[in-house]
Enzyme design. Sequence first.
Site, short mmCIF file in Angstrom:
data_model
loop_
_atom_site.label_atom_id
_atom_site.label_comp_id
_atom_site.label_asym_id
_atom_site.label_seq_id
_atom_site.Cartn_x
_atom_site.Cartn_y
_atom_site.Cartn_z
CE LYS A 36 -5.45 0.22 -0.95
NZ LYS A 36 -6.74 -0.50 -1.14
CG ASP A 62 -6.17 0.65 3.43
OD1 ASP A 62 -6.21 -0.38 4.14
OD2 ASP A 62 -6.87 0.82 2.41
#
Length: 284
Positions: A12, A137
């Site tokens: 990401k 996350d």
Amino acid sequence: MLNSLTLPAPAKLNLFLHILGRRDNGYHDLQTLFQFLDYADELSFSLRQDGVIKLHDNVAGVAHDDNLIVKAAKALQAHSHTSLGADITLSKRLPMGGGIGGGSSNAATTLLGLNALWQTRCDEDQLAALGLALGADVPVFVRGHAAFAEGVGERLSPVTLAEPWFVVAVPQVHVSTKEIFCDERLTRNTPAITLAAAQTLGGHNDCQPVVEQRYEEVRNALMQLDKFASAKLTGTGACCFASFASQAEADKVSRLLQPDLHTFVAKGSNVSMLHRTLQTLHQK
């Protein structure tokens, strides 16, 4: 019942990262914009009947039971009360300490993969909650959609963004998230913005000045990339990125950077490779 499964654990980017303040417990309130990359580690899971969780690939400096893959597997095992176990192998591409989510993504892929392999029938909310206990996350990887994140990163609002090509530079240093968030030079007073402003105006990375001051390699990588497009740090890690309209343009810039700076080119994606792969499996 499936006996084995191989899935990607995608990277990401934090397109920006604003630090709004620090809580009494030491955690930070933040706002960030997550987008996935079509670039990933790969995890393979094989069913065991004896309940043993065995990761067959050692990660340097990380004990077996401290690896987020093993922690995620054991968390799902305890939550679901399954008697099953798994042999797990990891093909590593994402750099540790790079800020592109390697460990968190591995944990999310483990939760989703073993949920399918063990047929534990946990829903996405349950898996995201298990993931949050492993790291801030992890939930965005569990949910698998580009998102505006608030709180400590756990409050997610799905967004649809342009999907450009990115050049990602990978300086050969490991950046400690804990060290960056503990650095007194880190600003913690960026005003909150709205979701609409996040999508249209973007933002900056409050961690970038601190990382640049601590790591010359990161500063040099940002300077190189910035010659071709606006370069930013992702998360608190070492990796830097710039976006381009086409793969050809991104490939060209990647070739023009100094040869000792490791890079890769990947397409941005609003739906993660992991979720696209799982969807394909469910359709079979």
